[in-house]
Design an enzyme around this catalytic site. Structure first.
Site, PDB file in Angstrom:
ATOM      1  N   CYS A 128       0.863  -1.225  -0.008  1.00  0.00           N
ATOM      2  CA  CYS A 128      -0.017  -0.099  -0.014  1.00  0.00           C
ATOM      3  C   CYS A 128       0.928   1.329  -0.074  1.00  0.00           C
ATOM      4  O   CYS A 128       0.223   2.390  -0.084  1.00  0.00           O
ATOM      5  CB  CYS A 128      -0.889  -0.037   1.050  1.00  0.00           C
ATOM      6  SG  CYS A 128      -2.388  -1.291   1.132  1.00  0.00           S
ATOM      7  N   HIS A 272      -2.679   7.025   3.528  1.00  0.00           N
ATOM      8  CA  HIS A 272      -3.246   5.767   2.873  1.00  0.00           C
ATOM      9  C   HIS A 272      -4.679   5.411   3.902  1.00  0.00           C
ATOM     10  O   HIS A 272      -4.657   5.358   5.043  1.00  0.00           O
ATOM     11  CB  HIS A 272      -2.170   4.545   3.128  1.00  0.00           C
ATOM     12  CG  HIS A 272      -2.921   3.076   2.872  1.00  0.00           C
ATOM     13  ND1 HIS A 272      -3.679   2.886   1.792  1.00  0.00           N
ATOM     14  CD2 HIS A 272      -3.135   2.077   3.629  1.00  0.00           C
ATOM     15  CE1 HIS A 272      -3.931   1.498   1.832  1.00  0.00           C
ATOM     16  NE2 HIS A 272      -3.507   1.063   3.002  1.00  0.00           N
ATOM     17  N   ASN A 302     -10.756   0.788   1.328  1.00  0.00           N
ATOM     18  CA  ASN A 302      -9.110   0.787   1.280  1.00  0.00           C
ATOM     19  C   ASN A 302      -8.624   0.286  -0.379  1.00  0.00           C
ATOM     20  O   ASN A 302      -9.014  -0.953  -0.556  1.00  0.00           O
ATOM     21  CB  ASN A 302      -8.504  -0.251   2.138  1.00  0.00           C
ATOM     22  CG  ASN A 302      -6.927  -0.375   2.024  1.00  0.00           C
ATOM     23  OD1 ASN A 302      -6.258   0.152   1.029  1.00  0.00           O
ATOM     24  ND2 ASN A 302      -6.326  -1.030   3.341  1.00  0.00           N
TER      25      ASN A 302
END
Length: 355
Positions: A128, A272, A302
């Protein structure tokens, strides 16, 4: 893991000292049209919408139907090129942890489908944190003098790597792609990326993983035909959550310090989008007022490596990110890997589709 210890600071490259910087020239984002609601996801399960909202902060997420990672990347990349007014670049970088194929890389196909010719094109897989790693890499490519303009795309169709029986993982993740065009410019000017803080801790690689499909699993299966390795993503959520807040806070602090700023100078943080609790924890740890750590996780979940650039493009298109704001970008995820940088927001166009 102690992420509070500062890693050694490398001396700046000669190009950076000469005043050459990598500047944001255009942003693009694409999220698929299909909205998967908590109600649809949970069905008749006793843990439903309210539980997911309270624990994760997600109400909806976008899921790709009939589209794969490169498909999303092409759409986001085209939007970034349009926003930058660019018809050509010198290189294409694709950050993803959900590649369409193990071989070849997806970036050359992205370049070809965007009509960018035979430019250098390659993938990076940094979890990520892939977009932050990609920014650092693309910035270095430009400040070295080797490239004038780079297209960086982060794209993930992570729904393809989730166990259909694991509704909790499905509650967390969504699909999407974000992109930026970076151009050579003046270091320190609005839009010029500041110093980077990048790091990793491979000793904790098994906290987030897709164990099946790679060379390790294939070799072991050849040696022990009965042994199976899951092709689906798995995560130790509590362990990652505890470290993500501290890890991103420490990384942002180092990046801000290297830029010559104070934490109090920050107007916005784009982090993030892992979990709303993590975003709230980051806000508290950095001592920022509510709302200064941007969030769209409620509507998009996400989106893995794509989460930071998708949010950047959406916020820029909406005017939330306005010229002159001091902004920090940060991410933390599989690897473990983390990264942060800073930028004074410029006059820059963004095209966000599906928001």
């Amino acid at each position: 893991m102690d992420t509070s210890a500062s890693p050694p600071v490398l001396p700046p490259a000669p190009a950076a000292a000469s005043g050459r910087g990598a500047v944001l020239a255009g942003l693009g984002a694409y999220v698929p049209p299909r909205v998967l609601t908590n109600a649809e996801l949970c069905g008749r399960r006793p843990l439903g919408d309210e539980w997911i909202r309270a624990r994760i902060g997600v109400a909806n997420r976008r899921v790709a139907d009939g589209e794969a990672t490169v498909d999303l990347a092409v759409r986001a990349g085209r939007h970034a090129l349009t926003a930058a007014g660019a018809s050509a670049v010198d290189a294409v970088v694709l950050a993803t942890i959900s590649p369409d194929r193990l071989l070849p890389a997806g970036a050359p196909e992205v370049a070809a489908r965007l009509g960018l010719g035979t430019v250098p094109a390659f993938d990076i897989a940094s979890g990520c944190s892939g977009f932050l790693y990609g920014l650092g890499l693309a910035s270095s490519m430009i400040t070295s003098g080797a490239f004038e303009r780079v297209l960086l795309v982060a794209s993930d169709v992570f729904s393809a790597f989730l166990d259909p029986q694991d509704w909790l993982m499905a509650a967390i993740f969504g699909d999407g792609a974000g992109a930026v065009v970076l151009c050579a410019g003046e270091a320190g000017a609005p839009g010029s990326l500041g110093p980077f803080d990048l790091g990793s801790d491979g000793a904790q690689a098994d906290l987030l993983e897709v164990p099946g499909g790679g060379a390790r699993a294939r070799k072991r299966q050849l040696a022990s035909p009965g042994e199976e390795f899951s092709p689906y993503f798995r995560m130790d959520g509590p362990a990652v959550r505890k470290q993500a807040v501290v890890g991103m806070c420490d990384s942002v602090t180092r990046a801000v310090d290297r830029a010559g700023w104070l934490l109090g100078d920050l107007d916005m943080v784009v982090a993030h989008q892992a979990n709303q609790r993590i975003l709230d924890g980051l806000t508290a740890e950095l001592g920022l007022a509510p709302g200064r750590v941007l969030s769209h996780i409620e509507q998009y979940g996400n989106t893995a490596a794509a989460s930071v650039p998708v949010l950047l493009a959406q916020a820029a298109a909406a005017g939330t990110l306005s010229p002159g704001l001091r902004v920090a970008l940060t991410a933390y995820g599989a690897g473990l890997a983390w990264g942060s940088t800073t930028v004074v927001w410029p006059e820059v166009r963004a095209v966000a589709e599906g928001g």
